[in-house]
Write a protein that holds these residues in place. Sequence first.
Motif, PDB file in Angstrom:
ATOM      1  N   MET A 238       0.809  -1.219   0.000  1.00  0.00           N
ATOM      2  CA  MET A 238       0.000   0.000   0.000  1.00  0.00           C
ATOM      3  C   MET A 238       0.844   1.271   0.000  1.00  0.00           C
ATOM      4  O   MET A 238       0.430   2.298  -0.523  1.00  0.00           O
ATOM      5  CB  MET A 238      -0.929   0.016   1.219  1.00  0.00           C
ATOM      6  N   GLY A 239       2.012   1.218   0.626  1.00  0.00           N
ATOM      7  CA  GLY A 239       2.834   2.411   0.720  1.00  0.00           C
ATOM      8  C   GLY A 239       2.235   3.445   1.644  1.00  0.00           C
ATOM      9  O   GLY A 239       2.202   4.646   1.336  1.00  0.00           O
ATOM     10  N   SER A 240       1.759   3.008   2.809  1.00  0.00           N
ATOM     11  CA  SER A 240       1.125   3.912   3.767  1.00  0.00           C
ATOM     12  C   SER A 240       2.081   5.004   4.208  1.00  0.00           C
ATOM     13  O   SER A 240       3.281   4.773   4.369  1.00  0.00           O
ATOM     14  CB  SER A 240       0.648   3.122   4.991  1.00  0.00           C
ATOM     15  N   ALA A 241       1.534   6.197   4.416  1.00  0.00           N
ATOM     16  CA  ALA A 241       2.341   7.324   4.892  1.00  0.00           C
ATOM     17  C   ALA A 241       2.610   7.147   6.382  1.00  0.00           C
ATOM     18  O   ALA A 241       1.677   6.956   7.161  1.00  0.00           O
ATOM     19  CB  ALA A 241       1.611   8.635   4.632  1.00  0.00           C
ATOM     20  N   ILE A 242       3.866   7.209   6.777  1.00  0.00           N
ATOM     21  CA  ILE A 242       4.232   7.004   8.179  1.00  0.00           C
ATOM     22  C   ILE A 242       5.179   8.094   8.659  1.00  0.00           C
ATOM     23  O   ILE A 242       5.765   8.827   7.853  1.00  0.00           O
ATOM     24  CB  ILE A 242       4.895   5.624   8.410  1.00  0.00           C
ATOM     25  N   ARG A 243       5.295   8.191   9.976  1.00  0.00           N
ATOM     26  CA  ARG A 243       6.290   9.044  10.607  1.00  0.00           C
ATOM     27  C   ARG A 243       7.150   8.170  11.502  1.00  0.00           C
ATOM     28  O   ARG A 243       6.631   7.444  12.345  1.00  0.00           O
ATOM     29  CB  ARG A 243       5.620  10.137  11.445  1.00  0.00           C
ATOM     30  N   ILE A 244       8.460   8.219  11.284  1.00  0.00           N
ATOM     31  CA  ILE A 244       9.391   7.410  12.062  1.00  0.00           C
ATOM     32  C   ILE A 244       9.990   8.278  13.153  1.00  0.00           C
ATOM     33  O   ILE A 244      10.624   9.303  12.865  1.00  0.00           O
ATOM     34  CB  ILE A 244      10.503   6.838  11.161  1.00  0.00           C
ATOM     35  N   ASP A 245       9.773   7.894  14.394  1.00  0.00           N
ATOM     36  CA  ASP A 245      10.333   8.630  15.532  1.00  0.00           C
ATOM     37  C   ASP A 245      11.574   7.893  16.036  1.00  0.00           C
ATOM     38  O   ASP A 245      11.489   6.714  16.403  1.00  0.00           O
ATOM     39  CB  ASP A 245       9.307   8.745  16.659  1.00  0.00           C
ATOM     40  N   ALA A 246      12.694   8.559  16.040  1.00  0.00           N
ATOM     41  CA  ALA A 246      13.963   7.922  16.415  1.00  0.00           C
ATOM     42  C   ALA A 246      14.641   8.693  17.538  1.00  0.00           C
ATOM     43  O   ALA A 246      14.458   9.901  17.703  1.00  0.00           O
ATOM     44  CB  ALA A 246      14.893   7.844  15.207  1.00  0.00           C
ATOM     45  N   LYS A 247      15.436   7.966  18.299  1.00  0.00           N
ATOM     46  CA  LYS A 247      16.231   8.554  19.374  1.00  0.00           C
ATOM     47  C   LYS A 247      17.617   7.929  19.298  1.00  0.00           C
ATOM     48  O   LYS A 247      17.750   6.707  19.378  1.00  0.00           O
ATOM     49  CB  LYS A 247      15.578   8.267  20.729  1.00  0.00           C
ATOM     50  N   GLY A 248      18.632   8.747  19.120  1.00  0.00           N
ATOM     51  CA  GLY A 248      19.975   8.205  18.941  1.00  0.00           C
ATOM     52  C   GLY A 248      20.042   7.393  17.657  1.00  0.00           C
ATOM     53  O   GLY A 248      19.630   7.839  16.596  1.00  0.00           O
ATOM     54  N   ALA A 249      20.533   6.166  17.773  1.00  0.00           N
ATOM     55  CA  ALA A 249      20.689   5.312  16.594  1.00  0.00           C
ATOM     56  C   ALA A 249      19.521   4.350  16.410  1.00  0.00           C
ATOM     57  O   ALA A 249      19.547   3.522  15.506  1.00  0.00           O
ATOM     58  CB  ALA A 249      21.986   4.514  16.709  1.00  0.00           C
ATOM     59  N   GLY A 250      18.494   4.459  17.267  1.00  0.00           N
ATOM     60  CA  GLY A 250      17.403   3.487  17.212  1.00  0.00           C
ATOM     61  C   GLY A 250      16.061   4.103  16.896  1.00  0.00           C
ATOM     62  O   GLY A 250      15.767   5.252  17.262  1.00  0.00           O
ATOM     63  N   VAL A 251      15.222   3.325  16.202  1.00  0.00           N
ATOM     64  CA  VAL A 251      13.834   3.729  15.944  1.00  0.00           C
ATOM     65  C   VAL A 251      13.011   3.391  17.183  1.00  0.00           C
ATOM     66  O   VAL A 251      13.022   2.260  17.668  1.00  0.00           O
ATOM     67  CB  VAL A 251      13.265   3.005  14.706  1.00  0.00           C
ATOM     68  N   MET A 252      12.304   4.384  17.710  1.00  0.00           N
ATOM     69  CA  MET A 252      11.531   4.219  18.936  1.00  0.00           C
ATOM     70  C   MET A 252      10.077   3.843  18.675  1.00  0.00           C
ATOM     71  O   MET A 252       9.455   3.120  19.432  1.00  0.00           O
ATOM     72  CB  MET A 252      11.566   5.498  19.756  1.00  0.00           C
ATOM     73  N   ARG A 253       9.525   4.368  17.584  1.00  0.00           N
ATOM     74  CA  ARG A 253       8.140   4.049  17.244  1.00  0.00           C
ATOM     75  C   ARG A 253       7.856   4.486  15.815  1.00  0.00           C
ATOM     76  O   ARG A 253       8.598   5.293  15.233  1.00  0.00           O
ATOM     77  CB  ARG A 253       7.157   4.709  18.205  1.00  0.00           C
ATOM     78  N   ILE A 254       6.764   3.954  15.259  1.00  0.00           N
ATOM     79  CA  ILE A 254       6.312   4.315  13.919  1.00  0.00           C
ATOM     80  C   ILE A 254       4.834   4.671  14.021  1.00  0.00           C
ATOM     81  O   ILE A 254       4.033   3.900  14.566  1.00  0.00           O
ATOM     82  CB  ILE A 254       6.529   3.160  12.925  1.00  0.00           C
TER      83      ILE A 254
END
Length: 705
Positions: A238-254
Amino acid sequence: MSDTFKLNVDGKDIEVPRHYTLLQACEEAGAEIPRFCFHERLSVAGNCRMCLVQWVGAPKPIASCAQTVGDMRMNPDGTPPNIKTVGDYVEKARNGVMEFLLINHPLDCPICDQGGECDLQDQAVAYGRSGSRYELNKRAVEDKNMGPLVKTIMTRCIQCTRCVRFAAEVAGVEEIGMISRGEDAEITTYLEKSLSSELSGNVIDLCPVGALTSKPYAFNARPWELRKTESIDVMDAMGSAIRIDAKGAGVMRILPRLSEEVNEEWLSDKSRFVWDGLSRQRLDRPFIRENGKLRPAGWNEALTVAAEKLKGDASKIAALAGDLANVEGMKAAKDLLTSLGVSSLDCRLSGQSLGVAPSGDKLPRESYILNPTLMGVEDADALLLIGTNPRLEAAVWNARIRKAWLWNDLKVGAIGEAADLTFDYTHISSSPDGLKDLGEFSDVLKNANRPMIVVGEDATRGASGYATLKAAHDLALECGAIVSGEEDWAGFGVLHSAASRVGALDLGFLPQEGGSSAADILGSKSEGFETVVLLGVDEIPMDQLGNAFVIYIGSHGDAGAARADLILPAPAYTEQSGTYVNTEGRVQMTTVAVQPKGDAKPEWSIFRALSPMVGKQLPYDSLDQLRAQLREELPVFAGLSFAPGQAGASALKAALPVASEPLSDEALFCPIGDFYLTNPIARASLTMAECSLQKQTLEVSVAAE
């Protein structure tokens, strides 16, 4: 009667549609109305009363979310009704509502994951009191178990019922409800069971307080600590629109982003919670297999080994592209390998007849994309699904189908495996042979103004699969699903389940003249092939690669890496800018949210580094140069975030080449066995493993009953 209605809001005259709520009308006039229970995509409940406004002349404040503009009357002198959204009267009413909401709400803000992005916090600043006049003990509510994804602290709940309405109306699983009355009222799951919907995580976004939060994300970070990067999802096509929230070198949530044409504001649980798999089972350096064991190696040594293998007989080299491969990586691979004379390339790992007919005739792009678009199902009045289970293959689109069925009276028929799709449908047949006689649903299609026929990607397997595609297209022409003229309607398309598939087909990552397809390569157990390049391929039976030397390029240590003789590490979709084309032909791009792990290099740069070592240097040195050449050669990649939609109607009017095989009478089955474990990132995720285990446990308990 006019379709519009005139109002005076805070001294400003406006005219709005009669079906608008007063809340929507006030916002049209530029007023800001607080709310907790109202949501644009859910039915009106009128629970919280926070949206009170003054209707001049009315005996009491009006709940603007529940008042339809068309039901209002003019003033006695014939002038439009006067609405006030500010002033002492309105403020006092809202202050009273806020005081009641906070009577039992705990002072959890310092330890609440909703802190910093909480609607109740924001509104309390404007309408709250500095202290409480309530002297009795606050009530407490027992927390509920909603599964491994949703954490509950139900004492914080303000009974807005957004989660209840979402589960019933959008997700289609009525598993949440409110029990008891008055002070004893509480939200709970029925029979204390966890949520089973593939969209259950959306209740976290909907909850205006901290009652429902993300269990995997609990206590990981505060919102102001996170870098927010807009990107797209690749867990399905589908290619859903997302926002990637990251802290330091890691992804914290999507989190989901608003995209009316693709995913509205919803996101599937796999797309939302797969982020912990991005840091596990990662390939962060090259590996070479010696004496049956993989050992770490440097890039120079690994590329030297790869170059030696690619210098061999081109007829004995093959390359396959996996479900998560991006367009740039596939283009660089194709450019290098075809320059070496390699003709055995393929992206159709299950042997689908897409892009090219079994006869060798090239098929138009419109034959393998979802021409009516994802949003187009809301305009259709009849839908025939052939060999697809959208609840598992495109969970968010399944919710849109349900919306059309619920509100637009969409009639749905299905050929293939019978399953719970969260809406009523007519099951016509289990096999493609059912296309010969649709029974009563044939009249439904012929009488529809805008019929829509969708073929599942997996229903096109093999020569008989092409017959299914051909028969479905013929049916679309016959029943008027394809109309080209003053009002175009392209009601025929294919629903894909892999993010890379349409981009690979557009690119022509298919067998060249004299080359073998994926079905031939795997069917012969790779006899005759000495080297096989796997571009993120993990979904094939690896034992069918025989004794070939396998070069695996990917991000995770999954089935492909376990079989590989040479591993070249690549970034995940959150770690590089890559192009993908979704199932409706929309060209999209991911964005770098965090840096690649270890020594991982983008796929295109790996092939660029290999090219001079095999004497065929590629003509681009940067990603921008590669994309410029890509757009020049294939203009379809020049238009970002654009779905061709009904523009394909004229191309679809032409009949597809004749099928050499008859329609199969074998039953069609959904290619997705476990929704939560469909790719290497998901299989590396502990959260997805818990969801999978929960689903299996639920199925066992249901079978036992």
